[in-house]
Design a protein around this motif. Structure first.
Motif, mmCIF file in Angstrom:
data_model
loop_
_atom_site.group_PDB
_atom_site.id
_atom_site.type_symbol
_atom_site.label_atom_id
_atom_site.label_comp_id
_atom_site.label_asym_id
_atom_site.label_seq_id
_atom_site.Cartn_x
_atom_site.Cartn_y
_atom_site.Cartn_z
ATOM 1 N N ARG A 68 0.814 -1.222 0.000
ATOM 2 C CA ARG A 68 0.000 0.000 0.000
ATOM 3 C C ARG A 68 0.846 1.269 0.000
ATOM 4 N NH1 ARG A 68 -5.562 0.117 -0.948
ATOM 5 N NH2 ARG A 68 -6.334 -1.987 -0.620
ATOM 6 N N ARG A 127 -1.676 4.348 0.139
ATOM 7 C CA ARG A 127 -2.917 4.194 -0.614
ATOM 8 C C ARG A 127 -3.947 3.451 0.243
ATOM 9 N NH1 ARG A 127 0.862 2.398 -4.107
ATOM 10 N NH2 ARG A 127 0.156 0.244 -3.838
ATOM 11 N N TYR A 142 -6.167 7.007 -5.096
ATOM 12 C CA TYR A 142 -5.315 7.413 -6.210
ATOM 13 C C TYR A 142 -4.458 8.604 -5.780
ATOM 14 C CZ TYR A 142 -8.574 4.483 -8.779
ATOM 15 O OH TYR A 142 -9.337 3.429 -9.209
ATOM 16 N N PRO A 143 -3.238 8.339 -5.332
ATOM 17 C CA PRO A 143 -2.373 9.440 -4.892
ATOM 18 C C PRO A 143 -2.030 10.383 -6.046
ATOM 19 C CG PRO A 143 -1.576 7.322 -4.067
ATOM 20 C CD PRO A 143 -2.628 7.022 -5.094
ATOM 21 N N THR A 197 1.960 13.495 -4.855
ATOM 22 C CA THR A 197 2.657 12.834 -3.750
ATOM 23 C C THR A 197 4.021 13.464 -3.492
ATOM 24 O OG1 THR A 197 1.544 10.756 -4.243
ATOM 25 C CG2 THR A 197 3.528 10.633 -2.904
ATOM 26 N N GLN A 240 2.822 4.170 -1.348
ATOM 27 C CA GLN A 240 3.004 4.893 -2.605
ATOM 28 C C GLN A 240 4.376 5.542 -2.671
ATOM 29 O OE1 GLN A 240 1.238 5.022 -5.242
ATOM 30 N NE2 GLN A 240 1.927 6.808 -6.387
#
Length: 696
Positions: free
Chosen positions: A125, A318, A286-287, A290, A127
């Motif tokens: 998870r 995420r 949906y990052p 970032t 990102q």
């Protein structure tokens, strides 16, 4: 109201809801009811005649909205990753016809377990993960005379802009016109062109009024505009897609929640000698942005205080919530809240003076002439805020009262006062910072009038007035002779996104450069003279990929907030009675606009710090919570005193995000003193206060 009606009748309202185009269709979005689900089938074959339906399978171009090197689907195709994710679009002659037709779209789901936790997540998870370290943190912590630990949380916040997200798409001869409220017109253009499979020149974006959007109209309008454009392209008719207030509240992007764990090592005298900081933020399904959010968090943690041994770890995670990312400052406010709340804890445990400790800790940060000047500015702002609020006397008096009472037995309101520091840079500092130059054009005509062309969205008449003032003063002409053209991707250059105070520091600087270039030419060349210039953020070289030196910004603005509260021991309501805000913002181009901006964001910061919190249950927001969020009883407006210190020898600096970064921590410190319990998260609402009093 009359102006809005006239504009609506002409089809060019400031708000998307005002816009009417002949032969226009109305649209709606069909969404996933599940936070995590596989999509086995989408069947639109039973759609009513007279309606137009679009799914991922019928998109003629790219099914992606892209920001930098990150993307999200325009329409979900094989799986839904958050409750409310768009799966299909439908348009019809009326809103009633569209509502009736939505039941004819059949979607077969297979619900799956969702993931919502974001602290110490499963590796799949993650990102982004970044660590910077200076010195020997572990050894310094082990050798410390005292270690102070704390965990600080800032929650999800809704933007609550003036108008819900919406767009109107108007197909024409080999072109598509888009009208929407956006802070980034060229991103709308690029997204719509990509989804249609067209060159960008065929898409024309004419932005409406984004109002007070707090960055809520930064990227999301591109998604709505793409949806409207797909339907308009399929139906070959204008399409209007406007969310309802509840729909917008439940499914659109919000402030990302952040949890920060801090361990600091202190010397016998209370000096900060080591800091180990671990931050996690929930980027949603949906990052986006970032790199910028990670960089802002990293740059803002303990940025004012000297610490030779410091490690900062930032992890973006995420989850199965809607995309969570930007709200006025790109998470810098969360970093400042953790920093200043922890500083308040150190001051409490070491029985130090809050002003003296902060001043001494900042003084150790002064390296070189630039560093000494910066720390002197910060010390001056601290001293002025303390003087105006009578902070030292009040803090000592409330501290004495706190030590003499039992919070659970208290029946009359208790009082407290808190102080916090914040800084703000202007513009992007993440990996994609060089992609966002602020290009503008200034033209001086023979009649001594000037025109400014920029796609930057002013957001208020005062910002545009500030641009006019720069042009008029630099060129020596009257302000009424300066025209600021309305943003239009067919006419105005790409000025990048209007966020992170770029309208002041980046766009304003570009305007100055263009006007200075015109001044050098105007008596040697015939008029008209037109000059194009691009400004960008100057980044210092000492901010590296794995170590942290000086601020990545060449110059910072500073603010100190002092907040005074009373807490009712029966209802646990905290009433903010006084707020003092002292700001050093470089050269202030328009003091009226600066004060208006600070007053507005001060109110917003107080609302976030006292009661604004969006809560998801298994990835879903109860639709009734919108009314609660909008209509929660506000306390009596406090007395707010704002002091702006301007320096004519420095460049204009952004100040709009400063209240969000310092007021919540000052308020939490005040409530902590009033209740004798540490408030380590916002909002500090009655439920939090009651829980801390009962379970301390």
């Amino acid at each position: 109201m009359a102006r809005t009606v006239r504009q609506a009748l002409k089809g060019r309202g400031d708000f998307v809801s005002d816009i009417y185009v002949p032969d226009m269709l109305y649209a709606s979005t069909i969404r996933s009811p599940y936070a995590s689900a596989a999509i086995h089938r989408v069947d639109a074959s039973r759609s009513l005649s007279g309606t137009t339906c679009v799914t991922a399978a019928t998109i003629p171009g790219s099914n992606e909205l892209t920001v930098g090197d990150e993307s999200m689907p325009i329409l979900a195709e094989r799986r839904a990753n958050y409750a409310g994710e768009p799966i299909a679009l439908i348009a019809g002659q009326s809103q009633r016809a569209v509502l009736a037709a939505t039941s004819d779209i059949y979607i077969e789901f297979a619900e799956q377990p969702g993931s919502f936790a974001f602290v110490h997540p499963d590796a799949t998870r993650i990102q982004s993960h970044r660590v910077v370290e200076n010195g020997s943190v572990d050894a310094a912590l082990a050798a410390s005379a005292r270690v102070v630990d704390g965990t600080y949380r800032t929650g999800i916040q809704e933007h609550l802009y003036n108008e819900p997200q919406g767009a109107v798409a108007i197909p024409g001869d080999d072109a598509m016109e888009i009208r929407c409220a956006t802070q980034w017109p060229y991103h709308v253009r690029a997204t719509v062109a990509a989804v249609l499979g067209w060159p960008t020149q065929r898409v024309i974006v004419r932005p409406g009024d984004p109002g007070i959007s707090l960055d809520g109209k930064l990227w999301y309008p591109s998604l709505v505009a793409a949806h409207a454009a797909l339907l308009a392209h399929a139906a070959d008719r204008p399409v209007k897609l406007v969310y309802s207030n509840v729909e917008d509240f439940r499914y659109t992007s919000k402030r990302a929640p952040v949890t920060v764990r801090v361990s600091t090592g202190l010397s016998e005298s209370g000096e900060l000698i080591a800091a180990d900081i671990e931050a996690f933020y929930n980027a949603g399904a949906y990052p986006l942005f970032t790199s910028e959010i990670v960089e802002q968090l990293t740059a803002s943690m303990f940025c004012h205080y000297a610490c030779e041994n410091i490690r900062i770890s930032v992890t973006a995670v995420r989850t199965n919530l809607p995309p969570l990312n930007v709200l006025s400052g790109f998470a810098a406010a969360s970093a400042h809240f953790a920093t200043e709340s922890h500083a308040a804890r150190i001051v409490e445990l070491t029985e130090s003076d809050p002003i003296a400790w902060r001043t001494a800790a900042a003084a150790g940060h002064a390296k070189g002439r630039r560093g000494r000047d910066t720390i002197a500015r910060l010390a001056d702002v601290l001293a002025e805020a303390a003087r105006q609020s009578d902070f030292s006397r009040k803090h000592a008096a409330y501290e004495l009262q706190k030590k003499r009472r039992d919070a659970l037995q208290q029946r009359s309101p208790t009082r407290g006062i808190g102080i916090a520091v914040a800084s703000q840079g202007s513009g992007f500092i993440g990996e994609h910072r060089n992609e966002y130059n602020g290009t503008i054009v200034v033209r001086l005509d023979g009649d001594r009038s000037a025109t400014l062309l920029t796609s930057a969205v002013a957001g208020s008449t005062s910002v545009a007035q500030g641009w006019r003032r720069i042009v008029a003063e630099t060129l020596g002409i009257e302000q009424q002779s300066v025209h600021v053209a309305r943003p239009d991707t067919d006419l105005t250059p790409d000025s990048g996104p209007s966020t992170l105070s770029r309208n002041v520091a980046v766009i304003g600087r570009s305007i100055e450069l263009a006007c200075e270039a015109i001044q050098k030419q105007r008596f040697r060349k015939p008029l008209p003279i037109e000059v194009r210039r691009s400004g960008k953020v100057t980044r210092t070289s000492r901010f590296g990929p794995t170590t942290r030196g000086e601020s990545p910004y060449a110059e910072l603005s500073y603010a100190v907030a002092v907040v005074e509260v009373s807490v009712d021991p029966v209802t646990f309501e905290s009433a903010v009675e006084n707020v003092w805000l002292v700001v050093d913002g470089g050269r202030i181009v328009d003091e009226v606009e600066a004060r208006r901006s600070l007053e507005m964001t001060t109110t917003q910061a107080l609302e976030w710090a006292t009661h604004e919190l969006v809560t998801y249950h298994d990835g879903v927001i109860d639709p009734r919570s919108y009314l609660t969020y909008r209509n929660i009883a506000r306390p009596v407006r406090p007395r707010i005193s704002i002091e702006i210190e301007s320096a004519s020898d420095r460049a204009p600096l952004g100040i709009g995000e400063l209240p969000q970064s310092c007021i919540p921590a000052a308020l939490a410190a005040a409530v902590s003193q009033a209740t004798a319990r540490y408030m380590d998260q916002v909002p500090t609402d009655p439920q939090l206060i009651h829980g801390y009093l009962e379970h301390a």
